[in-house]
Motif scaffolding. Structure first.
Motif, PDB file in Angstrom:
ATOM      1  N   GLY A  65      45.223 -11.871 -17.513  1.00 33.97           N
ATOM      2  CA  GLY A  65      44.353 -10.988 -18.275  1.00 33.97           C
ATOM      3  C   GLY A  65      43.215 -11.737 -18.928  1.00 33.97           C
ATOM      4  O   GLY A  65      43.263 -12.961 -19.125  1.00 33.97           O
ATOM      5  N   ASP A  66      42.160 -11.012 -19.297  1.00 33.27           N
ATOM      6  CA  ASP A  66      40.987 -11.598 -19.953  1.00 33.27           C
ATOM      7  C   ASP A  66      40.420 -12.770 -19.162  1.00 33.27           C
ATOM      8  O   ASP A  66      40.016 -13.796 -19.736  1.00 33.27           O
ATOM      9  CB  ASP A  66      41.322 -12.058 -21.377  1.00 33.27           C
ATOM     10  CG  ASP A  66      41.709 -10.900 -22.282  1.00 33.27           C
ATOM     11  OD1 ASP A  66      41.163  -9.790 -22.072  1.00 33.27           O
ATOM     12  OD2 ASP A  66      42.550 -11.094 -23.162  1.00 33.27           O
ATOM     13  N   ASN A  67      40.404 -12.642 -17.836  1.00 36.45           N
ATOM     14  CA  ASN A  67      39.838 -13.677 -16.972  1.00 36.45           C
ATOM     15  C   ASN A  67      40.552 -15.018 -17.128  1.00 36.45           C
ATOM     16  O   ASN A  67      39.931 -16.076 -17.055  1.00 36.45           O
ATOM     17  CB  ASN A  67      38.335 -13.845 -17.250  1.00 36.45           C
ATOM     18  CG  ASN A  67      37.626 -14.537 -16.094  1.00 36.45           C
ATOM     19  OD1 ASN A  67      38.030 -14.413 -14.940  1.00 36.45           O
ATOM     20  ND2 ASN A  67      36.576 -15.280 -16.410  1.00 36.45           N
ATOM     21  N   LYS A  68      41.843 -14.973 -17.363  1.00 36.66           N
ATOM     22  CA  LYS A  68      42.624 -16.195 -17.541  1.00 36.66           C
ATOM     23  C   LYS A  68      43.718 -16.291 -16.478  1.00 36.66           C
ATOM     24  O   LYS A  68      44.073 -15.306 -15.834  1.00 36.66           O
ATOM     25  CB  LYS A  68      43.247 -16.248 -18.940  1.00 36.66           C
ATOM     26  CG  LYS A  68      42.235 -16.409 -20.066  1.00 36.66           C
ATOM     27  CD  LYS A  68      42.931 -16.603 -21.394  1.00 36.66           C
ATOM     28  CE  LYS A  68      41.934 -16.718 -22.528  1.00 36.66           C
ATOM     29  NZ  LYS A  68      41.075 -17.903 -22.381  1.00 36.66           N
ATOM     30  N   LEU A  69      44.244 -17.507 -16.339  1.00 37.31           N
ATOM     31  CA  LEU A  69      45.337 -17.772 -15.407  1.00 37.31           C
ATOM     32  C   LEU A  69      46.575 -18.188 -16.189  1.00 37.31           C
ATOM     33  O   LEU A  69      46.477 -18.895 -17.196  1.00 37.31           O
ATOM     34  CB  LEU A  69      44.960 -18.891 -14.439  1.00 37.31           C
ATOM     35  CG  LEU A  69      43.778 -18.636 -13.503  1.00 37.31           C
ATOM     36  CD1 LEU A  69      43.441 -19.904 -12.730  1.00 37.31           C
ATOM     37  CD2 LEU A  69      44.072 -17.487 -12.548  1.00 37.31           C
ATOM     38  N   ALA A  70      47.726 -17.759 -15.724  1.00 32.61           N
ATOM     39  CA  ALA A  70      48.980 -18.190 -16.338  1.00 32.61           C
ATOM     40  C   ALA A  70      49.337 -19.572 -15.811  1.00 32.61           C
ATOM     41  O   ALA A  70      49.188 -19.848 -14.621  1.00 32.61           O
ATOM     42  CB  ALA A  70      50.096 -17.204 -16.014  1.00 32.61           C
ATOM     43  N   PRO A  71      49.785 -20.469 -16.663  1.00 31.55           N
ATOM     44  CA  PRO A  71      50.199 -21.792 -16.174  1.00 31.55           C
ATOM     45  C   PRO A  71      51.393 -21.679 -15.241  1.00 31.55           C
ATOM     46  O   PRO A  71      52.215 -20.766 -15.364  1.00 31.55           O
ATOM     47  CB  PRO A  71      50.551 -22.553 -17.463  1.00 31.55           C
ATOM     48  CG  PRO A  71      50.842 -21.492 -18.473  1.00 31.55           C
ATOM     49  CD  PRO A  71      49.982 -20.323 -18.116  1.00 31.55           C
ATOM     50  N   VAL A  72      51.484 -22.604 -14.313  1.00 36.48           N
ATOM     51  CA  VAL A  72      52.626 -22.673 -13.398  1.00 36.48           C
ATOM     52  C   VAL A  72      53.725 -23.478 -14.080  1.00 36.48           C
ATOM     53  O   VAL A  72      53.497 -24.617 -14.497  1.00 36.48           O
ATOM     54  CB  VAL A  72      52.220 -23.326 -12.067  1.00 36.48           C
ATOM     55  CG1 VAL A  72      53.436 -23.522 -11.170  1.00 36.48           C
ATOM     56  CG2 VAL A  72      51.160 -22.477 -11.364  1.00 36.48           C
ATOM     57  N   VAL A  73      54.891 -22.903 -14.217  1.00 36.75           N
ATOM     58  CA  VAL A  73      55.996 -23.577 -14.902  1.00 36.75           C
ATOM     59  C   VAL A  73      56.793 -24.383 -13.884  1.00 36.75           C
ATOM     60  O   VAL A  73      57.245 -23.857 -12.859  1.00 36.75           O
ATOM     61  CB  VAL A  73      56.909 -22.556 -15.616  1.00 36.75           C
ATOM     62  CG1 VAL A  73      58.089 -23.276 -16.275  1.00 36.75           C
ATOM     63  CG2 VAL A  73      56.111 -21.785 -16.655  1.00 36.75           C
ATOM     64  N   ALA A  74      56.961 -25.681 -14.169  1.00 37.60           N
ATOM     65  CA  ALA A  74      57.724 -26.580 -13.301  1.00 37.60           C
ATOM     66  C   ALA A  74      58.601 -27.468 -14.166  1.00 37.60           C
ATOM     67  O   ALA A  74      58.082 -28.164 -15.047  1.00 37.60           O
ATOM     68  CB  ALA A  74      56.779 -27.431 -12.452  1.00 37.60           C
ATOM     69  N   HIS A  75      59.891 -27.414 -13.951  1.00 41.48           N
ATOM     70  CA  HIS A  75      60.861 -28.182 -14.749  1.00 41.48           C
ATOM     71  C   HIS A  75      60.693 -27.911 -16.243  1.00 41.48           C
ATOM     72  O   HIS A  75      60.888 -28.798 -17.073  1.00 41.48           O
ATOM     73  CB  HIS A  75      60.731 -29.682 -14.474  1.00 41.48           C
ATOM     74  CG  HIS A  75      60.943 -30.070 -13.039  1.00 41.48           C
ATOM     75  ND1 HIS A  75      62.153 -29.894 -12.380  1.00 41.48           N
ATOM     76  CD2 HIS A  75      60.094 -30.593 -12.119  1.00 41.48           C
ATOM     77  CE1 HIS A  75      62.038 -30.324 -11.138  1.00 41.48           C
ATOM     78  NE2 HIS A  75      60.809 -30.739 -10.946  1.00 41.48           N
ATOM     79  N   GLY A  76      60.304 -26.680 -16.568  1.00 40.54           N
ATOM     80  CA  GLY A  76      60.138 -26.304 -17.963  1.00 40.54           C
ATOM     81  C   GLY A  76      58.770 -26.585 -18.528  1.00 40.54           C
ATOM     82  O   GLY A  76      58.450 -26.122 -19.632  1.00 40.54           O
ATOM     83  N   LEU A  77      57.938 -27.346 -17.825  1.00 42.69           N
ATOM     84  CA  LEU A  77      56.597 -27.673 -18.289  1.00 42.69           C
ATOM     85  C   LEU A  77      55.598 -26.600 -17.868  1.00 42.69           C
ATOM     86  O   LEU A  77      55.655 -26.098 -16.737  1.00 42.69           O
ATOM     87  CB  LEU A  77      56.135 -29.013 -17.709  1.00 42.69           C
ATOM     88  CG  LEU A  77      56.936 -30.265 -18.046  1.00 42.69           C
ATOM     89  CD1 LEU A  77      56.402 -31.442 -17.230  1.00 42.69           C
ATOM     90  CD2 LEU A  77      56.881 -30.565 -19.535  1.00 42.69           C
ATOM     91  N   GLN A  78      54.687 -26.246 -18.762  1.00 40.10           N
ATOM     92  CA  GLN A  78      53.564 -25.395 -18.398  1.00 40.10           C
ATOM     93  C   GLN A  78      52.497 -26.298 -17.776  1.00 40.10           C
ATOM     94  O   GLN A  78      52.020 -27.222 -18.426  1.00 40.10           O
ATOM     95  CB  GLN A  78      52.997 -24.682 -19.619  1.00 40.10           C
ATOM     96  CG  GLN A  78      53.978 -23.752 -20.309  1.00 40.10           C
ATOM     97  CD  GLN A  78      53.377 -23.082 -21.531  1.00 40.10           C
ATOM     98  OE1 GLN A  78      52.211 -22.705 -21.532  1.00 40.10           O
ATOM     99  NE2 GLN A  78      54.177 -22.936 -22.580  1.00 40.10           N
ATOM    100  N   THR A  79      52.135 -26.037 -16.522  1.00 37.87           N
ATOM    101  CA  THR A  79      51.235 -26.950 -15.823  1.00 37.87           C
ATOM    102  C   THR A  79      50.060 -26.202 -15.212  1.00 37.87           C
ATOM    103  O   THR A  79      50.130 -25.009 -14.919  1.00 37.87           O
ATOM    104  CB  THR A  79      51.970 -27.707 -14.697  1.00 37.87           C
ATOM    105  OG1 THR A  79      52.265 -26.807 -13.611  1.00 37.87           O
ATOM    106  CG2 THR A  79      53.278 -28.307 -15.209  1.00 37.87           C
ATOM    107  N   MET A  80      48.978 -26.963 -15.008  1.00 41.29           N
ATOM    108  CA  MET A  80      47.826 -26.446 -14.282  1.00 41.29           C
ATOM    109  C   MET A  80      47.156 -27.608 -13.559  1.00 41.29           C
ATOM    110  O   MET A  80      47.054 -28.711 -14.106  1.00 41.29           O
ATOM    111  CB  MET A  80      46.829 -25.758 -15.220  1.00 41.29           C
ATOM    112  CG  MET A  80      45.633 -25.139 -14.499  1.00 41.29           C
ATOM    113  SD  MET A  80      46.071 -23.993 -13.151  1.00 41.29           S
ATOM    114  CE  MET A  80      46.924 -22.693 -14.066  1.00 41.29           C
ATOM    115  N   SER A  81      46.715 -27.342 -12.324  1.00 38.57           N
ATOM    116  CA  SER A  81      46.115 -28.375 -11.500  1.00 38.57           C
ATOM    117  C   SER A  81      45.170 -27.733 -10.499  1.00 38.57           C
ATOM    118  O   SER A  81      45.374 -26.588 -10.070  1.00 38.57           O
ATOM    119  CB  SER A  81      47.199 -29.171 -10.773  1.00 38.57           C
ATOM    120  OG  SER A  81      46.637 -30.036  -9.807  1.00 38.57           O
ATOM    121  N   MET A  82      44.147 -28.475 -10.105  1.00 39.71           N
ATOM    122  CA  MET A  82      43.273 -27.998  -9.045  1.00 39.71           C
ATOM    123  C   MET A  82      44.055 -27.815  -7.741  1.00 39.71           C
ATOM    124  O   MET A  82      43.677 -27.007  -6.890  1.00 39.71           O
ATOM    125  CB  MET A  82      42.126 -28.999  -8.842  1.00 39.71           C
ATOM    126  CG  MET A  82      41.111 -28.596  -7.792  1.00 39.71           C
ATOM    127  SD  MET A  82      40.319 -26.996  -8.142  1.00 39.71           S
ATOM    128  CE  MET A  82      39.301 -27.460  -9.543  1.00 39.71           C
TER     129      MET A  82
END
Length: 265
Positions: A65-82
């Protein structure tokens, strides 16, 4: 970014010193200590966090929402990557300003959820990405990763000088590949030199947060997508990452306590 309490950059002056491995395991160690942790892969040209965390290459961030992306959760970490936005075969053939703009989007258009700590895995060098992050984000500090080798130490000093110029405190040095223990006989050998990280830390009056071994388990864990803290929690290096995370928390608390009190009358 209002949902992030502390942002810490994990940086180095050159590539190949284990910066991404340190960022991943440091984030997991901080999470194991009870913090809500996020991990941002700021290496636009060579993102590696997705592979190191075992994220499916086909995984894409969900809209939030609001032109945003949800972080990808991996091993409990909120992550974002190109790496979550392009395929593995897609090279980012961009000039510096375009890469810096992409970093700003990853910073500002991700719906981070109440993080105590956002670890930013920086690309090597002292260029556009580093300057953009230093100027646009509320960096609480930086951790500089190096090996004991003289060439790596030379570039580590440049990284420290860069952070000093942009008024970002260096919270400490992590010396990677400090010693190798032979798996056959147990003999310890400092393949890349000795005490280089300690000398740089002393020269700049910053803490030496920890020294990590040159160990095949660290390499294989990252390549397999199951970081050492997840796949081998009793490995000796895991205790070192826990100590580094603890010292990092202490450094952040001390830096926060040194901020001046501002009173408006």
């Amino acid at each position: 970014m209002q949902a992030v309490k502390h942002i810490v950059a994990v940086a180095s002056g050159k590539g190949g010193v284990g910066k991404s491995t340190t960022a991943v395991n440091l984030a997991l160690a901080a999470q194991a200590a009870g913090l809500r942790v996020g991990l941002l892969d700021a290496d636009i040209y060579g993102p590696s966090i997705g592979m190191m965390l075992g994220v499916d290459p086909a995984q894409r961030p969900a809209p939030a929402g609001d032109n945003k992306l949800a972080p990808v959760v991996a091993h409990g970490l909120q992550t974002m990557s190109m790496a979550y936005l392009v395929t593995e075969q897609t090279p980012m053939v961009w000039r510096g300003p375009m890469a810096a703009g992409a970093l700003l989007q990853l910073l500002e258009q991700v719906a981070w959820q109440n993080l105590d700590l956002l670890v930013v895995d920086m690309p090597p060098g002292t260029g556009d990405i580093q300057l953009t992050l230093s100027q646009k984000a509320r960096l609480a500090g930086a951790v500089v990763v190096t090996t004991p080798q003289d060439i790596a130490l030379l570039d580590a000093r440049k990284a420290i000088e860069m952070f000093n110029k942009v008024a970002v405190p260096v919270l400490g040095i992590v010396e990677n590949m400090a010693v190798h223990h032979c798996s056959a006989c147990g003999h310890a050998e400092a393949i890349f030199g000795q005490a280089g990280g300690a000398q740089v830390a002393a020269d700049y009056a910053v803490p030496l947060l920890g020294q990590l071994p040159l160990d095949i388990a660290l390499r294989s864990a990252g390549d397999s997508g199951a970081p050492l803290l997840i796949s081998q929690p009793h490995h000796p290096a895991v205790a070192s990452y826990a100590v580094i995370a603890e010292q990092l928390q202490e450094a952040l608390a001390q830096a926060a306590s040194e901020l001046p009190e501002i009173v408006v009358e």
